[in-house]
Design a protein around this motif. Sequence first.
Motif, PDB file in Angstrom:
ATOM      1  N   LEU A 194     -15.602   4.960 -33.917  1.00  0.00           N
ATOM      2  CA  LEU A 194     -16.883   5.033 -33.213  1.00  0.00           C
ATOM      3  C   LEU A 194     -17.945   5.691 -34.094  1.00  0.00           C
ATOM      4  CD1 LEU A 194     -17.919   4.308 -30.309  1.00  0.00           C
ATOM      5  CD2 LEU A 194     -17.579   6.711 -29.730  1.00  0.00           C
ATOM      6  N   ASP A 195     -17.562   6.737 -34.796  1.00  0.00           N
ATOM      7  CA  ASP A 195     -18.501   7.434 -35.684  1.00  0.00           C
ATOM      8  C   ASP A 195     -18.950   6.562 -36.846  1.00  0.00           C
ATOM      9  OD1 ASP A 195     -18.429   9.672 -34.120  1.00  0.00           O
ATOM     10  OD2 ASP A 195     -16.995  10.768 -35.364  1.00  0.00           O
ATOM     11  N   SER A 196     -18.059   5.705 -37.334  1.00  0.00           N
ATOM     12  CA  SER A 196     -18.392   4.873 -38.496  1.00  0.00           C
ATOM     13  C   SER A 196     -19.494   3.865 -38.192  1.00  0.00           C
ATOM     14  CB  SER A 196     -17.147   4.141 -39.006  1.00  0.00           C
ATOM     15  OG  SER A 196     -16.752   3.115 -38.097  1.00  0.00           O
ATOM     16  N   LEU A 197     -19.755   3.611 -36.914  1.00  0.00           N
ATOM     17  CA  LEU A 197     -20.803   2.664 -36.539  1.00  0.00           C
ATOM     18  C   LEU A 197     -22.200   3.276 -36.652  1.00  0.00           C
ATOM     19  CD1 LEU A 197     -19.102   1.069 -33.400  1.00  0.00           C
ATOM     20  CD2 LEU A 197     -19.445  -0.015 -35.622  1.00  0.00           C
ATOM     21  N   SER A 198     -22.274   4.599 -36.780  1.00  0.00           N
ATOM     22  CA  SER A 198     -23.570   5.272 -36.904  1.00  0.00           C
ATOM     23  C   SER A 198     -23.999   5.287 -38.365  1.00  0.00           C
ATOM     24  CB  SER A 198     -23.490   6.705 -36.373  1.00  0.00           C
ATOM     25  OG  SER A 198     -23.112   6.712 -35.016  1.00  0.00           O
ATOM     26  N   LYS A 212     -30.315   1.716 -50.874  1.00  0.00           N
ATOM     27  CA  LYS A 212     -29.054   1.596 -51.603  1.00  0.00           C
ATOM     28  C   LYS A 212     -27.965   0.874 -50.834  1.00  0.00           C
ATOM     29  CE  LYS A 212     -25.530   4.484 -53.848  1.00  0.00           C
ATOM     30  NZ  LYS A 212     -25.105   5.865 -54.137  1.00  0.00           N
ATOM     31  N   ASN A 213     -27.807   1.191 -49.552  1.00  0.00           N
ATOM     32  CA  ASN A 213     -26.645   0.726 -48.794  1.00  0.00           C
ATOM     33  C   ASN A 213     -26.926  -0.591 -48.093  1.00  0.00           C
ATOM     34  OD1 ASN A 213     -24.757   3.180 -48.978  1.00  0.00           O
ATOM     35  ND2 ASN A 213     -26.702   4.092 -48.331  1.00  0.00           N
ATOM     36  N   ARG A 214     -26.093  -1.593 -48.408  1.00  0.00           N
ATOM     37  CA  ARG A 214     -26.218  -2.900 -47.777  1.00  0.00           C
ATOM     38  C   ARG A 214     -24.844  -3.340 -47.283  1.00  0.00           C
ATOM     39  NH1 ARG A 214     -25.597  -8.355 -48.550  1.00  0.00           N
ATOM     40  NH2 ARG A 214     -27.210  -9.671 -47.598  1.00  0.00           N
ATOM     41  N   PHE A 215     -24.796  -3.832 -46.057  1.00  0.00           N
ATOM     42  CA  PHE A 215     -23.537  -4.272 -45.465  1.00  0.00           C
ATOM     43  C   PHE A 215     -23.751  -5.572 -44.705  1.00  0.00           C
ATOM     44  CE2 PHE A 215     -23.652   0.360 -45.512  1.00  0.00           C
ATOM     45  CZ  PHE A 215     -22.480   0.679 -46.171  1.00  0.00           C
ATOM     46  N   LEU A 216     -22.746  -6.435 -44.745  1.00  0.00           N
ATOM     47  CA  LEU A 216     -22.700  -7.591 -43.859  1.00  0.00           C
ATOM     48  C   LEU A 216     -22.023  -7.162 -42.555  1.00  0.00           C
ATOM     49  CD1 LEU A 216     -21.610 -10.439 -46.299  1.00  0.00           C
ATOM     50  CD2 LEU A 216     -23.883 -10.074 -45.340  1.00  0.00           C
ATOM     51  N   ALA A 217     -22.295  -7.903 -41.493  1.00  0.00           N
ATOM     52  CA  ALA A 217     -21.669  -7.575 -40.206  1.00  0.00           C
ATOM     53  C   ALA A 217     -20.148  -7.641 -40.297  1.00  0.00           C
ATOM     54  CB  ALA A 217     -22.186  -8.531 -39.128  1.00  0.00           C
ATOM     55  N   SER A 218     -19.635  -8.600 -41.062  1.00  0.00           N
ATOM     56  CA  SER A 218     -18.172  -8.715 -41.211  1.00  0.00           C
ATOM     57  C   SER A 218     -17.597  -7.520 -41.968  1.00  0.00           C
ATOM     58  CB  SER A 218     -17.809 -10.018 -41.926  1.00  0.00           C
ATOM     59  OG  SER A 218     -18.430 -10.087 -43.190  1.00  0.00           O
ATOM     60  N   ASP A 219     -18.364  -6.932 -42.899  1.00  0.00           N
ATOM     61  CA  ASP A 219     -17.913  -5.719 -43.580  1.00  0.00           C
ATOM     62  C   ASP A 219     -17.692  -4.597 -42.576  1.00  0.00           C
ATOM     63  OD1 ASP A 219     -18.320  -7.131 -45.930  1.00  0.00           O
ATOM     64  OD2 ASP A 219     -20.267  -6.208 -46.350  1.00  0.00           O
ATOM     65  N   MET A 220     -18.630  -4.468 -41.651  1.00  0.00           N
ATOM     66  CA  MET A 220     -18.538  -3.428 -40.628  1.00  0.00           C
ATOM     67  C   MET A 220     -17.313  -3.643 -39.736  1.00  0.00           C
ATOM     68  SD  MET A 220     -21.279  -1.490 -41.105  1.00  0.00           S
ATOM     69  CE  MET A 220     -21.377  -0.584 -39.574  1.00  0.00           C
ATOM     70  N   VAL A 221     -17.062  -4.898 -39.392  1.00  0.00           N
ATOM     71  CA  VAL A 221     -15.920  -5.207 -38.531  1.00  0.00           C
ATOM     72  C   VAL A 221     -14.605  -4.832 -39.214  1.00  0.00           C
ATOM     73  CG1 VAL A 221     -14.598  -7.075 -37.449  1.00  0.00           C
ATOM     74  CG2 VAL A 221     -17.089  -7.025 -37.240  1.00  0.00           C
ATOM     75  N   HIS A 222     -14.440  -5.246 -40.475  1.00  0.00           N
ATOM     76  CA  HIS A 222     -13.196  -4.947 -41.189  1.00  0.00           C
ATOM     77  C   HIS A 222     -13.018  -3.448 -41.393  1.00  0.00           C
ATOM     78  CE1 HIS A 222     -11.761  -8.983 -42.092  1.00  0.00           C
ATOM     79  NE2 HIS A 222     -12.981  -9.335 -42.392  1.00  0.00           N
ATOM     80  N   ALA A 223     -14.091  -2.742 -41.728  1.00  0.00           N
ATOM     81  CA  ALA A 223     -13.992  -1.306 -41.971  1.00  0.00           C
ATOM     82  C   ALA A 223     -13.662  -0.550 -40.686  1.00  0.00           C
ATOM     83  CB  ALA A 223     -15.304  -0.798 -42.563  1.00  0.00           C
ATOM     84  N   THR A 224     -14.348  -0.889 -39.606  1.00  0.00           N
ATOM     85  CA  THR A 224     -14.124  -0.189 -38.341  1.00  0.00           C
ATOM     86  C   THR A 224     -12.745  -0.508 -37.774  1.00  0.00           C
ATOM     87  OG1 THR A 224     -16.503  -0.440 -37.924  1.00  0.00           O
ATOM     88  CG2 THR A 224     -15.153   0.297 -36.099  1.00  0.00           C
ATOM     89  N   THR A 225     -12.301  -1.753 -37.939  1.00  0.00           N
ATOM     90  CA  THR A 225     -10.956  -2.129 -37.482  1.00  0.00           C
ATOM     91  C   THR A 225      -9.890  -1.350 -38.238  1.00  0.00           C
ATOM     92  OG1 THR A 225     -11.715  -4.371 -36.936  1.00  0.00           O
ATOM     93  CG2 THR A 225      -9.357  -4.049 -37.187  1.00  0.00           C
ATOM     94  N   ALA A 226     -10.085  -1.193 -39.545  1.00  0.00           N
ATOM     95  CA  ALA A 226      -9.117  -0.435 -40.355  1.00  0.00           C
ATOM     96  C   ALA A 226      -9.022   1.010 -39.877  1.00  0.00           C
ATOM     97  CB  ALA A 226      -9.516  -0.488 -41.824  1.00  0.00           C
ATOM     98  N   LEU A 227     -10.158   1.623 -39.544  1.00  0.00           N
ATOM     99  CA  LEU A 227     -10.145   2.997 -39.033  1.00  0.00           C
ATOM    100  C   LEU A 227      -9.482   3.064 -37.663  1.00  0.00           C
ATOM    101  CD1 LEU A 227     -13.762   4.088 -40.025  1.00  0.00           C
ATOM    102  CD2 LEU A 227     -11.641   4.941 -41.028  1.00  0.00           C
ATOM    103  N   LEU A 228      -9.751   2.081 -36.824  1.00  0.00           N
ATOM    104  CA  LEU A 228      -9.205   2.053 -35.465  1.00  0.00           C
ATOM    105  C   LEU A 228      -7.692   1.873 -35.480  1.00  0.00           C
ATOM    106  CD1 LEU A 228     -10.177   2.130 -32.495  1.00  0.00           C
ATOM    107  CD2 LEU A 228     -10.267  -0.370 -32.568  1.00  0.00           C
ATOM    108  N   GLU A 229      -7.180   1.114 -36.452  1.00  0.00           N
ATOM    109  CA  GLU A 229      -5.751   0.806 -36.525  1.00  0.00           C
ATOM    110  C   GLU A 229      -5.034   1.657 -37.567  1.00  0.00           C
ATOM    111  OE1 GLU A 229      -5.686  -3.348 -37.349  1.00  0.00           O
ATOM    112  OE2 GLU A 229      -6.349  -3.931 -35.336  1.00  0.00           O
ATOM    113  N   SER A 230      -5.657   2.722 -38.003  1.00  0.00           N
ATOM    114  CA  SER A 230      -5.085   3.570 -39.048  1.00  0.00           C
ATOM    115  C   SER A 230      -3.727   4.120 -38.621  1.00  0.00           C
ATOM    116  CB  SER A 230      -6.046   4.721 -39.360  1.00  0.00           C
ATOM    117  OG  SER A 230      -5.464   5.624 -40.267  1.00  0.00           O
ATOM    118  N   THR A 231      -2.818   4.204 -39.581  1.00  0.00           N
ATOM    119  CA  THR A 231      -1.468   4.727 -39.312  1.00  0.00           C
ATOM    120  C   THR A 231      -1.218   6.033 -40.059  1.00  0.00           C
ATOM    121  OG1 THR A 231      -0.594   3.332 -41.102  1.00  0.00           O
ATOM    122  CG2 THR A 231      -0.495   2.446 -38.860  1.00  0.00           C
TER     123      THR A 231
END
Length: 528
Positions: free
Chosen positions: A402-406, A369-388
Motif C-alpha cells: 500500500l505504501d509503495s503506491l504513494s 528523474k522517475n518514470r514508471f509504466l503502469a505495468s511496472d507499478m503492478v509488478h512491483a506492488t505484487t512482488a511486495l504483496l506476495e513477499s516471502t
Amino acid sequence: MFITDIRKEFYEVVANQRVALLVAADIDALCACKILQALFHCDQVQYTLVPVTGWQDLGTAFLEHKEQFRYFVLINCGANVDLLEMLQPDDDMVFLSCLFMRVCFFFFLPQVKLLIKQDDDLGVPSYDDIFRDEDEEEEGDDSGNDSDDGSEPSGKRRRFDEGALERRIERQRAKREWEARRREILFDYEQYEYHGTSASMMIFELAWVLSKDTKDMLWWAVIGLTDQWVHDKITHMKYVTDVATLQRHVSRHNHKNEDEENSLSIDCMRISFEYDLRLTLYQHWSLYESICNSCYTTCNFKLWTLNGQKKLQEFLADMGLPLKQVRQKFNSMDLSIKENLKDIIEESSNKYGMKDIRIQTFGVHFGFKNRFLASDMVHATTALLESTEKDENDGDNFIKALDSLSRSNLERLHSGIDQAKKKLIAIQQTVASCICTNLILSQGPFLYSSGTDSALQCLYTEKGTVIVVGIPPESETSDKKNFFGRAFEKAAESTSSRTLHDHFDTSIIELKMEDRSKFLDALITLLS
C-alpha cells in the motif's frame, strides 16, 4: 441490492459514520483503498483499515469489529457467498461491497449494497427467476373447505373438490417447472467466475462525481485497471474500452494543470497515454533480460528450447542493436538508440509473428528523474504483496504494498521492482525446467503439473495439503471465464475429498494430499 446512485447510496451513507474498511489482498483493491482513503481524509470520515486474505480472515475481522461498527465497506471481497448467512450480523448492520466479479444472490437483500458497474454484462438473473412468492401457493389451498357445513348438495361439492384438485395439481406442475428453470439459470450463472470493471475505477468515478478527484487518484485507477490486464482477468476489448475512459480523464487533468506554476516543479506529477512495449520492467532492467523474462516474448520465441534461443539471437541481429547495448541497463543505453527503440522492436517483431508487441497503456513522471509504466507499478506492488521474506506476515506485506503506491515512497517502489525481477526470473526458470523435463502432463480435458504454473497446478504446503490452482485456457478470443471453481466444488463433493475453499478466488483451493488422486480422477470425469 445494487447501488445505482454512487453518491447518495454509497458515499453519503458512510460519510457521517465510523466505517470498517475490509480490503482484499490484490492490487486493484489496494488502489481502490488508496482512493477511498484520500476521500475519507478530505471529509474527515473515521475508518479502520483491515486487510483480509480469505474467508476465514473476513469472518475473524467481522467478529473483532462488529461491536464498534455498524457499517462495513468491503473491497473485492465478499462477492460470491451469502454474507448474511456466513457472518450472522445484526439487523442494523450494513455491508457496502465494491467488487469486480460475479456475485452471489444475497444482493437482493437491502442489508447488503453492491457497487458494480451497471454497464458490465455480468449476466445477473432477475429476482423473479430466482425467488418465488409462496403466498400464491398457499392461497386457495384450502378453497372449498369453507363450505363444508353440509348445506350444499353432495354432487356439487364433489364437482368443486375435483376443480380444487385440478388447480392444486396445476400449481404443483408450474412449481416444478419453475424450480427446474431456476436450477438451469443458476447453473449457467454460477459455473464460471469472471470479472468486470475494476473497483479502483469505480471508486475513482465516485471521486470524480464528488469533484474531488486528483492526479494521484487517477494514477491509482490506472494501476487498478492495468492489474486486471497484467493478470489476465479481463478481455482485450474490455481493457481497451476502459483505457479509453481513463484517457479522457488524463486529458482533462493535463489540460486543467497546463497553466499551473508547479507544472515544471521538481515535485510535479505527469500522467501520459502511451503505446508502449509488452516487455516487463524493460526501463528498469536490461532489454535482453526483459525479453528473456517477459511472458509474451518467452512464449513466442519458446526460449526454453535451443531453437528458441537461436531465434532470439536472430531477432536481436535483425534489430541491428549491438549486444553491448542490449545487455546493459536501459538507462545506460545510447540516447540515439532509445529514441527509436519502440519502432525498431515493433518492426522486427512483426517479422517474427509478434504483431501486438505494443499495447495501449499509461506512464507517469514523478519530477524529472522517475518514470514508471503502469505495468511496472503492478509488478512491483505484487512482488511486495506476495513477499516471502522471514519475520513478515500478510499484514506487513499489505502495508508495504500500500505504501509503495504513494509517490513519496519511491524507495519502497524500487525495492518492489528488484523483488519483481527475481520473481520473474524464478518463474521463467521453473516453467522452462518443467517443460524440458516433461513434468507438465496431459490429463485429457486439462494439463496438470505439480509445483509450477500450468493449466492446473498443485503447490505443496507444510500442513499435509496441496494448494490447487485452476487456470482457464488462454487464447486471443478467450472470454476470461474460469470454470475450475465450480468444477472443484463438484469434484470434492462427489468424492468426499477434504478441501478448504478459503480464497476469494474460487479457482484456488486447499486439498488434503491423501485425497489428491480421487479428486483429480473426479475432475477428469467431470470435465471430459
